[in-house]
Design a protein around this motif. Structure first.
Motif, PDB file in Angstrom:
ATOM      1  N   UNK A 268     -63.433  -2.405   9.939  1.00  0.00           N
ATOM      2  CA  UNK A 268     -62.665  -1.075   9.753  1.00  0.00           C
ATOM      3  C   UNK A 268     -61.436  -0.971  10.745  1.00  0.00           C
ATOM      4  N   UNK A 269     -61.485  -1.379  11.919  1.00  0.00           N
ATOM      5  CA  UNK A 269     -60.258  -1.283  12.872  1.00  0.00           C
ATOM      6  C   UNK A 269     -59.236  -1.873  12.306  1.00  0.00           C
ATOM      7  N   UNK A 270     -59.458  -3.272  11.760  1.00  0.00           N
ATOM      8  CA  UNK A 270     -58.325  -4.099  11.051  1.00  0.00           C
ATOM      9  C   UNK A 270     -57.598  -3.481   9.877  1.00  0.00           C
ATOM     10  N   UNK A 271     -58.539  -2.698   9.155  1.00  0.00           N
ATOM     11  CA  UNK A 271     -58.041  -2.262   8.062  1.00  0.00           C
ATOM     12  C   UNK A 271     -57.015  -0.863   8.265  1.00  0.00           C
ATOM     13  N   UNK A 272     -57.274  -0.008   9.178  1.00  0.00           N
ATOM     14  CA  UNK A 272     -56.699   0.896   9.637  1.00  0.00           C
ATOM     15  C   UNK A 272     -55.438   0.449  10.268  1.00  0.00           C
ATOM     16  N   UNK A 273     -55.455  -0.705  11.008  1.00  0.00           N
ATOM     17  CA  UNK A 273     -54.194  -0.986  11.670  1.00  0.00           C
ATOM     18  C   UNK A 273     -53.488  -1.680  10.676  1.00  0.00           C
ATOM     19  N   UNK A 274     -53.866  -2.498   9.591  1.00  0.00           N
ATOM     20  CA  UNK A 274     -53.048  -3.119   8.634  1.00  0.00           C
ATOM     21  C   UNK A 274     -52.553  -2.273   7.436  1.00  0.00           C
ATOM     22  N   UNK A 275     -53.284  -1.104   7.410  1.00  0.00           N
ATOM     23  CA  UNK A 275     -53.025  -0.261   6.125  1.00  0.00           C
ATOM     24  C   UNK A 275     -53.211   1.127   6.358  1.00  0.00           C
ATOM     25  N   UNK A 276     -52.395   1.780   7.366  1.00  0.00           N
ATOM     26  CA  UNK A 276     -52.595   2.835   7.752  1.00  0.00           C
ATOM     27  C   UNK A 276     -52.426   4.085   6.781  1.00  0.00           C
ATOM     28  N   UNK A 277     -52.855   5.247   7.078  1.00  0.00           N
ATOM     29  CA  UNK A 277     -52.671   6.400   6.261  1.00  0.00           C
ATOM     30  C   UNK A 277     -51.520   6.689   5.702  1.00  0.00           C
ATOM     31  N   UNK A 278     -51.102   7.071   4.550  1.00  0.00           N
ATOM     32  CA  UNK A 278     -49.763   7.523   4.034  1.00  0.00           C
ATOM     33  C   UNK A 278     -49.956   8.862   3.515  1.00  0.00           C
ATOM     34  N   UNK A 279     -48.835   9.511   3.427  1.00  0.00           N
ATOM     35  CA  UNK A 279     -49.003  10.859   2.931  1.00  0.00           C
ATOM     36  C   UNK A 279     -48.605  11.075   1.352  1.00  0.00           C
ATOM     37  N   UNK A 280     -48.280  10.111   0.779  1.00  0.00           N
ATOM     38  CA  UNK A 280     -48.089  10.053  -0.801  1.00  0.00           C
ATOM     39  C   UNK A 280     -48.878   9.147  -1.343  1.00  0.00           C
ATOM     40  N   UNK A 281     -50.109   9.980  -1.312  1.00  0.00           N
ATOM     41  CA  UNK A 281     -51.510   9.290  -2.148  1.00  0.00           C
ATOM     42  C   UNK A 281     -51.671   9.899  -3.451  1.00  0.00           C
ATOM     43  N   UNK A 282     -52.433   9.470  -4.134  1.00  0.00           N
ATOM     44  CA  UNK A 282     -52.836   9.792  -5.210  1.00  0.00           C
ATOM     45  C   UNK A 282     -54.704   9.506  -5.630  1.00  0.00           C
ATOM     46  N   UNK A 283     -55.183  10.559  -6.119  1.00  0.00           N
ATOM     47  CA  UNK A 283     -56.568  10.304  -6.214  1.00  0.00           C
ATOM     48  C   UNK A 283     -56.997  10.594  -8.098  1.00  0.00           C
TER      49      UNK A 283
END
Length: 375
Positions: A268-283
């Motif tokens: 989980x920590x690796x994923x957040x570090x490698x792929x942090x949140x973005x504001x231009x998302x889509x659901x």
């Protein structure tokens, strides 16, 4: 008619919880927000909401925070939900959460069936009010009600960056802990009408939405209680997570070949570090029901794509506002007597038309894809 819920406590004011509190206030509820970190929250009209610092490990302060409220919405990590639910049961207040964790929901179901303490009314317990489980199940069940016979219900949700990069094509805009769990925990499905447990990240398939190519694979927790509800009535029922092509192959490499399956917190920590949140998302939401309708074979598709949305002068990520709006809509339905005011509420028992008719539910009119295909 007077509402059965007037004051709501929101536990956890993070990515989703803050907007839950704001939407509740906009829908006419008195709200108190509780979080480890004090913060200022403003409604769409600029009204400051009450917030209080709270250490959930302080049992006395935690239970005291429920005094005077009619309902709680838990937006904390799933491992804290049971504690909140048990406190809500003891206090006799309605309980709502966003969890996809199956053991957590099983405990909530036990509480909903237990005899309340003397002098306490039996509250409503409505867990799993997010997107999956939650809105996608409401959509699927509402489609299914139109059929005379149901052969299959296929449900899919993806919360993704609009502009993906790298081999994973992903951004951790949701709980990393929850993402890892849904990739590793076994999935409940219906096959030949019977409940089965199958491995996550299997049964991959190609999906096209609005010309965008995606892949889908089974993940855990997205169906909530639907397998129990539809067992014996539907031959095939499953939930899959949508990702960009190649994502699940990379996750398989990470968990299996790199032997990180038993190191969930680290992953989980690796994923957040490698792929942090973005504001231009889509659901993306994709629900499909097949069966017999009006005497003929039929397939009904419900496909939507939701982008970030401005609410109260702020731009909110798609994953944040779709999750928050779904949860708040369910609170509204219980408060207004359109859902049971006591006991356990299954998401599949909620009519999509009713949810969309609430103050928060009307936000779902903002969509980039509106597609109802008939074949």
């Amino acid at each position: 008619m007077a509402r059965s819920i007037n004051q709501v406590a929101v536990f956890g004011l993070g990515k989703v919880g803050e907007l839950v509190a704001i939407l509740l206030a906009d829908a006419g509820f008195k709200v108190v927000g509780l979080d480890a970190v004090p913060r200022t929250m403003l409604t769409a009209d600029g009204v400051e909401l009450e917030t209080r610092p709270l250490d959930v490990t302080d049992a006395a302060a935690f239970r005291d925070s429920l005094r005077g409220v009619d309902a709680v919405v838990c937006c904390l990590p799933f491992h804290l939900n049971v504690m909140i639910a048990e406190a809500a049961y003891d206090a006799g207040v309605h309980y709502f959460d966003l969890t996809e964790d199956v053991p957590t929901t099983n405990r909530v179901m036990e509480l909903s069936a237990a005899q309340p303490a003397a002098g306490r009314t039996r509250p409503t317990f409505a867990p799993q009010c997010g997107l999956a489980p939650g809105l996608i199940g409401i959509v699927g069940a509402s489609l299914a009600k139109q059929f005379d016979e149901i052969r299959s219900i296929e449900l899919k949700v993806g919360a993704l960056p609009q502009n993906p990069t790298g081999l994973l094509g992903y951004a951790v805009n949701w709980s990393a802990e929850g993402v890892v769990n849904e990739y590793l925990n076994d999935c409940e499905v219906l096959r030949s009408g019977r409940r089965q447990m199958v491995p996550a990240m299997t049964e991959k398939e190609r999906v096209l939405i609005g010309g965008i190519e995606l892949e889908a694979a089974l993940t855990s927790g997205g169906l909530g209680t639907m397998c129990e509800t539809y067992e014996g009535r539907v031959a095939r029922l499953d939930y899959k997570t949508l990702r960009y092509p190649g994502h699940f192959r990379q996750m398989h490499f990470l968990f299996e070949e790199m032997r990180l399956r038993d190191r969930r917190d680290e992953v989980g920590r690796m994923l957040v570090d490698a792929k942090p949140p973005v504001n231009d998302d889509i659901v993306y939401l994709h629900a499909a029901v097949e069966g017999i309708k009006a005497g003929e074979p039929f397939r009904e598709n419900f496909v939507r794509a939701y982008l970030p949305l401005e609410i109260g002068g702020r731009l909110w990520r798609a994953i944040s506002w779709t999750t928050a709006a779904s949860a708040v809509a369910v609170v509204e339905l219980v408060a207004d007597g359109r859902l049971p005011g006591a006991g356990f509420v299954k998401q599949e028992d909620i009519a999509l038309a009713d949810l969309l008719d609430t103050h928060a539910g009307r936000l779902f009119g903002h969509t980039t894809i509106t597609q109802s295909e008939r074949a």
